[in-house]
Scaffold this motif. Structure first.
Motif, PDB file in Angstrom:
ATOM      1  N   GLY A   9      -9.976  19.325 -18.111  1.00 35.92           N
ATOM      2  CA  GLY A   9     -10.944  18.501 -16.991  1.00 35.92           C
ATOM      3  C   GLY A   9     -10.279  18.228 -15.920  1.00 35.92           C
ATOM      4  N   ALA A  10      -8.976  17.592 -15.774  1.00 33.78           N
ATOM      5  CA  ALA A  10      -8.496  17.196 -14.509  1.00 33.78           C
ATOM      6  C   ALA A  10      -8.009  18.145 -13.712  1.00 33.78           C
ATOM      7  CB  ALA A  10      -7.541  16.128 -14.836  1.00 33.78           C
ATOM      8  N   ILE A  11      -7.131  19.080 -13.996  1.00 31.81           N
ATOM      9  CA  ILE A  11      -6.405  20.001 -13.285  1.00 31.81           C
ATOM     10  C   ILE A  11      -7.317  21.027 -12.765  1.00 31.81           C
ATOM     11  CG2 ILE A  11      -4.510  21.686 -13.499  1.00 31.81           C
ATOM     12  CD1 ILE A  11      -3.087  19.853 -15.358  1.00 31.81           C
ATOM     13  N   PRO A  12      -8.271  21.433 -13.276  1.00 29.77           N
ATOM     14  CA  PRO A  12      -9.083  22.491 -12.803  1.00 29.77           C
ATOM     15  C   PRO A  12     -10.147  22.135 -11.840  1.00 29.77           C
ATOM     16  CG  PRO A  12      -9.100  22.717 -15.289  1.00 29.77           C
ATOM     17  CD  PRO A  12      -8.404  21.511 -14.790  1.00 29.77           C
ATOM     18  N   GLN A  13     -10.362  20.758 -11.784  1.00 22.88           N
ATOM     19  CA  GLN A  13     -11.468  20.290 -10.869  1.00 22.88           C
ATOM     20  C   GLN A  13     -10.986  20.740  -9.285  1.00 22.88           C
ATOM     21  OE1 GLN A  13     -14.050  17.603 -11.408  1.00 22.88           O
ATOM     22  NE2 GLN A  13     -14.325  17.992 -13.516  1.00 22.88           N
ATOM     23  N   ARG A  22      -8.140  13.504  -8.489  1.00 21.44           N
ATOM     24  CA  ARG A  22      -6.796  13.224  -7.924  1.00 21.44           C
ATOM     25  C   ARG A  22      -6.367  12.110  -9.140  1.00 21.44           C
ATOM     26  NH1 ARG A  22      -7.382  17.374  -5.918  1.00 21.44           N
ATOM     27  NH2 ARG A  22      -7.168  17.961  -3.776  1.00 21.44           N
ATOM     28  N   SER A  23      -5.082  12.107  -9.445  1.00 28.94           N
ATOM     29  CA  SER A  23      -4.480  10.811  -9.945  1.00 28.94           C
ATOM     30  C   SER A  23      -4.338   9.927  -8.862  1.00 28.94           C
ATOM     31  CB  SER A  23      -3.102  11.278 -10.381  1.00 28.94           C
ATOM     32  OG  SER A  23      -2.501  10.365 -11.197  1.00 28.94           O
ATOM     33  N   ILE A  24      -4.584   8.739  -9.345  1.00 31.50           N
ATOM     34  CA  ILE A  24      -4.375   7.441  -8.698  1.00 31.50           C
ATOM     35  C   ILE A  24      -2.999   7.126  -9.085  1.00 31.50           C
ATOM     36  CG2 ILE A  24      -4.702   5.263  -7.831  1.00 31.50           C
ATOM     37  CD1 ILE A  24      -7.872   5.617  -8.577  1.00 31.50           C
ATOM     38  N   CYS A  25      -1.948   7.083  -8.146  1.00 29.26           N
ATOM     39  CA  CYS A  25      -0.546   6.799  -8.502  1.00 29.26           C
ATOM     40  C   CYS A  25       0.026   5.632  -8.040  1.00 29.26           C
ATOM     41  CB  CYS A  25       0.280   7.951  -8.228  1.00 29.26           C
ATOM     42  SG  CYS A  25      -0.101   9.486  -9.086  1.00 29.26           S
ATOM     43  N   LEU A  26       0.861   4.834  -8.848  1.00 34.60           N
ATOM     44  CA  LEU A  26       1.610   3.701  -8.213  1.00 34.60           C
ATOM     45  C   LEU A  26       3.178   4.067  -8.595  1.00 34.60           C
ATOM     46  CD1 LEU A  26       1.452   0.790  -7.398  1.00 34.60           C
ATOM     47  CD2 LEU A  26       1.886   0.176  -9.654  1.00 34.60           C
ATOM     48  N   ASP A  27       3.816   4.226  -7.598  1.00 31.57           N
ATOM     49  CA  ASP A  27       5.005   4.713  -7.607  1.00 31.57           C
ATOM     50  C   ASP A  27       5.157   5.992  -8.208  1.00 31.57           C
ATOM     51  OD1 ASP A  27       6.029   2.468  -6.280  1.00 31.57           O
ATOM     52  OD2 ASP A  27       6.009   1.213  -8.212  1.00 31.57           O
ATOM     53  N   ASP A  28       4.270   7.046  -8.056  1.00 33.67           N
ATOM     54  CA  ASP A  28       3.876   8.281  -8.514  1.00 33.67           C
ATOM     55  C   ASP A  28       3.886   8.355 -10.007  1.00 33.67           C
ATOM     56  OD1 ASP A  28       3.603  11.007  -7.602  1.00 33.67           O
ATOM     57  OD2 ASP A  28       5.836  11.515  -8.748  1.00 33.67           O
ATOM     58  N   ARG A  29       3.519   7.144 -10.543  1.00 33.18           N
ATOM     59  CA  ARG A  29       3.103   7.197 -12.067  1.00 33.18           C
ATOM     60  C   ARG A  29       1.488   6.856 -12.042  1.00 33.18           C
ATOM     61  NH1 ARG A  29       6.807   5.224 -16.364  1.00 33.18           N
ATOM     62  NH2 ARG A  29       5.193   6.242 -17.336  1.00 33.18           N
ATOM     63  N   SER A  30       0.808   8.038 -12.854  1.00 33.35           N
ATOM     64  CA  SER A  30      -0.567   7.791 -12.899  1.00 33.35           C
ATOM     65  C   SER A  30      -1.070   6.842 -13.428  1.00 33.35           C
ATOM     66  CB  SER A  30      -1.132   9.033 -13.721  1.00 33.35           C
ATOM     67  OG  SER A  30      -2.480   9.110 -13.883  1.00 33.35           O
ATOM     68  N   ILE A  31      -1.968   5.969 -12.917  1.00 36.62           N
ATOM     69  CA  ILE A  31      -2.927   4.851 -13.461  1.00 36.62           C
ATOM     70  C   ILE A  31      -4.373   4.807 -13.627  1.00 36.62           C
ATOM     71  CG2 ILE A  31      -0.810   3.201 -12.858  1.00 36.62           C
ATOM     72  CD1 ILE A  31      -2.359   2.382 -10.586  1.00 36.62           C
ATOM     73  N   PRO A  72       0.745  -1.151  -0.156  1.00 32.12           N
ATOM     74  CA  PRO A  72      -0.080   0.094  -0.076  1.00 32.12           C
ATOM     75  C   PRO A  72       0.862   1.327   0.049  1.00 32.12           C
ATOM     76  CG  PRO A  72      -0.739  -1.445   1.823  1.00 32.12           C
ATOM     77  CD  PRO A  72       0.446  -2.045   1.200  1.00 32.12           C
ATOM     78  N   SER A  73       1.956   1.334   0.509  1.00 36.20           N
ATOM     79  CA  SER A  73       2.886   2.415   0.492  1.00 36.20           C
ATOM     80  C   SER A  73       3.405   2.849  -1.121  1.00 36.20           C
ATOM     81  CB  SER A  73       4.205   2.023   1.398  1.00 36.20           C
ATOM     82  OG  SER A  73       5.127   1.296   0.722  1.00 36.20           O
ATOM     83  N   ARG A  74       3.107   2.009  -1.941  1.00 38.06           N
ATOM     84  CA  ARG A  74       3.218   2.492  -3.548  1.00 38.06           C
ATOM     85  C   ARG A  74       2.037   3.113  -4.017  1.00 38.06           C
ATOM     86  NH1 ARG A  74       4.436  -2.708  -6.606  1.00 38.06           N
ATOM     87  NH2 ARG A  74       5.009  -1.027  -8.130  1.00 38.06           N
ATOM     88  N   ILE A  75       1.018   3.115  -3.257  1.00 38.02           N
ATOM     89  CA  ILE A  75      -0.253   3.882  -3.797  1.00 38.02           C
ATOM     90  C   ILE A  75      -0.295   5.079  -3.300  1.00 38.02           C
ATOM     91  CG2 ILE A  75      -2.737   3.549  -4.063  1.00 38.02           C
ATOM     92  CD1 ILE A  75      -2.172   0.447  -3.525  1.00 38.02           C
ATOM     93  N   SER A  76      -0.866   6.219  -4.088  1.00 36.75           N
ATOM     94  CA  SER A  76      -0.823   7.504  -3.498  1.00 36.75           C
ATOM     95  C   SER A  76      -2.040   8.136  -4.340  1.00 36.75           C
ATOM     96  CB  SER A  76       0.493   8.271  -3.734  1.00 36.75           C
ATOM     97  OG  SER A  76       0.905   8.496  -4.791  1.00 36.75           O
ATOM     98  N   LEU A  77      -2.347   9.560  -3.923  1.00 40.30           N
ATOM     99  CA  LEU A  77      -3.158  10.093  -4.500  1.00 40.30           C
ATOM    100  C   LEU A  77      -2.696  11.749  -4.618  1.00 40.30           C
ATOM    101  CD1 LEU A  77      -6.768   9.698  -2.898  1.00 40.30           C
ATOM    102  CD2 LEU A  77      -5.989   8.558  -4.875  1.00 40.30           C
ATOM    103  N   ARG A  78      -2.580  12.208  -5.886  1.00 38.15           N
ATOM    104  CA  ARG A  78      -2.108  13.688  -5.939  1.00 38.15           C
ATOM    105  C   ARG A  78      -2.682  14.397  -7.178  1.00 38.15           C
ATOM    106  NH1 ARG A  78       0.439  13.634 -10.798  1.00 38.15           N
ATOM    107  NH2 ARG A  78       1.942  11.727 -11.094  1.00 38.15           N
ATOM    108  N   ARG A  79      -2.626  15.801  -7.186  1.00 36.58           N
ATOM    109  CA  ARG A  79      -3.152  16.488  -8.254  1.00 36.58           C
ATOM    110  C   ARG A  79      -2.356  15.883  -9.392  1.00 36.58           C
ATOM    111  NH1 ARG A  79      -6.597  20.351  -7.460  1.00 36.58           N
ATOM    112  NH2 ARG A  79      -6.702  21.312  -5.532  1.00 36.58           N
ATOM    113  N   PHE A  80      -3.321  15.968 -10.612  1.00 37.29           N
ATOM    114  CA  PHE A  80      -2.872  15.730 -11.845  1.00 37.29           C
ATOM    115  C   PHE A  80      -1.700  16.868 -12.262  1.00 37.29           C
ATOM    116  CE2 PHE A  80      -6.137  12.990 -12.212  1.00 37.29           C
ATOM    117  CZ  PHE A  80      -5.626  11.982 -13.135  1.00 37.29           C
ATOM    118  N   HIS A  81      -0.710  16.732 -13.221  1.00 36.57           N
ATOM    119  CA  HIS A  81       0.164  17.426 -13.677  1.00 36.57           C
ATOM    120  C   HIS A  81       0.311  17.269 -15.216  1.00 36.57           C
ATOM    121  CE1 HIS A  81       1.386  18.328  -9.618  1.00 36.57           C
ATOM    122  NE2 HIS A  81       1.791  17.119  -9.401  1.00 36.57           N
TER     123      HIS A  81
END
Length: 170
Positions: free
Chosen positions: A50-54, A58-67, A3-12
Motif C-alpha cells: 500500500g504505502a511504498i508503491p503509491q 508519505r510518512s508524517i514524521c516527528l524526528d524522522d519517526r513515522s507518526i 515545526p523543524s521536527r516535522i517532515s514528510l518522506r517516503r515510507f521504508h
C-alpha cells in the motif's frame, strides 16, 4: 511544537513498528476506509503493498519517526486537474499542530509535483470535526455536504467536501 521536527518522506520497511503503533489504534483508523492493523505482519503488508508503491503516500514524521501518513491521489484523463487528499496522525499527537503542518507541506508539494493539478479535495465524515478543523487551518474551503456519499466500515455516510486550489494561499 517545533515545526523543524516535522517532515514528510517516503515510507521504508524499517518503519513497520512505528506504523503498527499508530495504525493499530481504533481512534486513528475510525474514519479511514481500511481497518485497524492488528499485527506486525499486517503493518509490513501495508508498507509493501500500500504505502511504498503509491505515487504520493508519505510518512508524517516527528524526528524522522513515522507518526502517520498523508496521501494525494491525482485523477487521470479528464480528471487529472484534481487530486484526493487523505491522512491520519497518531492520536498521541492530536492537537499539537502536526497534521496542519504536514498537510501544508503536502499540498504545496502536490502543486509542484503533479503537472496540471488545479484542485486538491478532501472528503471528511460529518462527525469528524477534528479533521475538518485541520483542513480549515490549512486553508481548505468547505464546499458542502454530500449526503450518503462515502462507504466506510459497512455504512454509507454523509461527507463534507473541502477543496484547496492552486491559486489559494497556504
Amino acid at each position: 511544537m517545533d515545526p523543524s521536527r516535522i517532515s514528510l518522506r517516503r515510507f521504508h520497511l524499517p518503519d513497520v513498528d512505528d506504523v503498527l503503533k499508530w495504525a493499530s489504534d481504533d481512534k486513528v483508523t475510525r474514519y479511514l476506509r481500511w481497518n485497524t492493523i492488528t499485527s506486525r505482519e499486517e503493518a509490513l503488508s501495508y508498507l509493501q503493498k500500500g504505502a511504498i508503491p503509491q505515487t504520493y503516500r508519505r510518512s508524517i514524521c516527528l524526528d524522522d519517526r513515522s507518526i502517520g501518513y498523508v496521501s494525494i491521489k491525482p485523477g487521470s484523463g479528464n480528471d487529472k486537474s484534481r487530486a484526493r487528499l487523505g491522512y491520519a496522525v497518531s492520536a498521541e499527537y492530536w492537537g499539537q499542530g502536526i497534521a496542519t503542518a504536514a498537510l501544508k507541506m503536502a499540498v504545496a508539494n502536490a502543486f509542484t509535483e503533479f503537472q496540471g493539478l488545479v484542485r486538491v479535495e478532501a472528503l471528511v465524515e460529518v462527525e469528524n470535526i477534528g479533521s475538518q478543523r485541520v483542513l480549515e487551518k490549512v486553508g481548505f474551503l468547505k464546499e458542502g455536504l454530500l449526503r450518503k456519499y462515502g462507504f466506510c466500515k459497512g455504512e454509507i455516510r454523509d461527507m463534507v467536501v473541502y477543496s484547496f486550489l492552486s491559486t489559494d494561499m497556504i
